[in-house]
Design an enzyme around this catalytic site. Structure first.
Site, mmCIF file in Angstrom:
data_model
loop_
_atom_site.group_PDB
_atom_site.id
_atom_site.type_symbol
_atom_site.label_atom_id
_atom_site.label_comp_id
_atom_site.label_asym_id
_atom_site.label_seq_id
_atom_site.Cartn_x
_atom_site.Cartn_y
_atom_site.Cartn_z
ATOM 1 N N VAL A 1 31.205 -19.218 30.571
ATOM 2 C CA VAL A 1 30.907 -19.838 29.274
ATOM 3 C C VAL A 1 31.820 -19.175 28.241
ATOM 4 O O VAL A 1 31.754 -17.965 28.034
ATOM 5 C CB VAL A 1 29.423 -19.662 28.881
ATOM 6 C CG1 VAL A 1 29.163 -20.267 27.508
ATOM 7 C CG2 VAL A 1 28.506 -20.291 29.927
ATOM 8 N N ILE B 1 19.479 -18.223 32.432
ATOM 9 C CA ILE B 1 18.861 -19.326 33.175
ATOM 10 C C ILE B 1 18.945 -19.114 34.695
ATOM 11 O O ILE B 1 18.150 -19.681 35.448
ATOM 12 C CB ILE B 1 19.526 -20.669 32.774
ATOM 13 C CG1 ILE B 1 18.610 -21.840 33.023
ATOM 14 C CG2 ILE B 1 20.867 -20.865 33.457
ATOM 15 C CD1 ILE B 1 19.088 -23.133 32.374
ATOM 16 N N HIS C 1 25.727 -9.603 28.842
ATOM 17 C CA HIS C 1 24.637 -9.616 29.822
ATOM 18 C C HIS C 1 23.903 -8.276 29.773
ATOM 19 O O HIS C 1 24.542 -7.215 29.666
ATOM 20 C CB HIS C 1 25.192 -9.759 31.244
ATOM 21 C CG HIS C 1 25.864 -11.060 31.544
ATOM 22 N ND1 HIS C 1 25.229 -12.115 32.154
ATOM 23 C CD2 HIS C 1 27.136 -11.472 31.331
ATOM 24 C CE1 HIS C 1 26.085 -13.119 32.319
ATOM 25 N NE2 HIS C 1 27.245 -12.752 31.824
ATOM 26 N N HIS D 1 29.326 -13.279 25.235
ATOM 27 C CA HIS D 1 27.920 -12.925 25.440
ATOM 28 C C HIS D 1 27.872 -11.625 26.207
ATOM 29 O O HIS D 1 28.762 -11.320 27.001
ATOM 30 C CB HIS D 1 27.181 -14.039 26.190
ATOM 31 C CG HIS D 1 27.899 -14.525 27.401
ATOM 32 N ND1 HIS D 1 28.985 -15.390 27.329
ATOM 33 C CD2 HIS D 1 27.735 -14.248 28.708
ATOM 34 C CE1 HIS D 1 29.431 -15.640 28.550
ATOM 35 N NE2 HIS D 1 28.693 -14.938 29.403
HETATM 36 P P1 AMP Z 1 29.490 -15.653 32.346
HETATM 37 O O1 AMP Z 1 29.780 -15.997 33.764
HETATM 38 O O2 AMP Z 1 29.641 -14.185 32.034
HETATM 39 O O3 AMP Z 1 30.252 -16.539 31.379
HETATM 40 O O4 AMP Z 1 27.938 -15.925 32.133
HETATM 41 C C1 AMP Z 1 27.400 -17.113 31.635
HETATM 42 C C2 AMP Z 1 25.921 -17.012 31.877
HETATM 43 O O5 AMP Z 1 25.267 -18.003 31.100
HETATM 44 C C3 AMP Z 1 25.500 -17.223 33.322
HETATM 45 O O6 AMP Z 1 24.826 -16.041 33.791
HETATM 46 C C4 AMP Z 1 24.581 -18.433 33.253
HETATM 47 O O7 AMP Z 1 23.501 -18.345 34.152
HETATM 48 C C5 AMP Z 1 24.125 -18.402 31.813
HETATM 49 N N1 AMP Z 1 23.707 -19.673 31.258
HETATM 50 C C6 AMP Z 1 24.376 -20.859 31.279
HETATM 51 N N2 AMP Z 1 23.675 -21.811 30.638
HETATM 52 C C7 AMP Z 1 22.549 -21.225 30.185
HETATM 53 C C8 AMP Z 1 21.424 -21.683 29.447
HETATM 54 N N3 AMP Z 1 21.297 -22.955 29.031
HETATM 55 N N4 AMP Z 1 20.437 -20.799 29.148
HETATM 56 C C9 AMP Z 1 20.538 -19.516 29.566
HETATM 57 N N5 AMP Z 1 21.578 -19.017 30.261
HETATM 58 C C10 AMP Z 1 22.563 -19.857 30.578
#
Ligand code: AMP
Length: 114
Positions: free
Chosen positions: A96, A32, A102, A100
């Site tokens: 989060v 996002i 990236h 995940h």
């Molecule tokens: P991290 O800092 O590695 O935990 O990355 C979490 C990522 O999730 C960040 O790059 C956010 O921009 C992304 N993110 C959070 N909410 C959403 C969402 N609803 N849809 C897509 N990406 C998201």
């Protein structure tokens, strides 16, 4: 599924998000807040905070999904390379708490730290 987890909510369809790829174990969405012209997230459908929570069988499935993530990247035109990043925990600045991966690319990326 974990109640307060945004990625679990996306997996459950409670928060709308375009699923760009999925298999039995993971799904892929666009980030996002993209940090590069192409920025995707590969997210396991089951709630796992980080790699320490994976069983050996889940780790194998994640590995197979990573191969498909590579194919996904190439299909999206990232033939000149890309970067995969997994932020873990506080020092890794994971924001989060649901693992995940990236995928960043689509342009030459900034110099890497490692
Ligand atoms: P991290 O800092 O590695 O935990 O990355 C979490 C990522 O999730 C960040 O790059 C956010 O921009 C992304 N993110 C959070 N909410 C959403 C969402 N609803 N849809 C897509 N990406 C998201």
């Amino acid at each position: 599924m974990k109640n307060d987890c945004i990625f679990c909510a996306i997996a459950a369809g409670e928060i709308p998000s375009e699923i760009l790829y999925q298999d039995d174990f993971v799904f892929v969405i666009a980030d996002i807040a993209p940090q590069a012209s192409a920025h995707y997230l590969m997210i396991p459908k089951v709630h796992k905070a980080d790699l320490s929570q994976f069983t050996p069988q889940e780790a194998r499935m994640l590995g197979e999904s990573l191969l498909r993530y590579d194919a996904f990247a190439r299909e999206r035109g990232l033939t000149q390379g890309y970067r995969l990043v997994v932020n873990c925990g506080e020092h890794g600045r994971q924001s989060v708490g649901h693992l995940h991966v990236h995928l960043l690319g689509g342009e030459p990326l900034n110099e890497k730290m490692c």
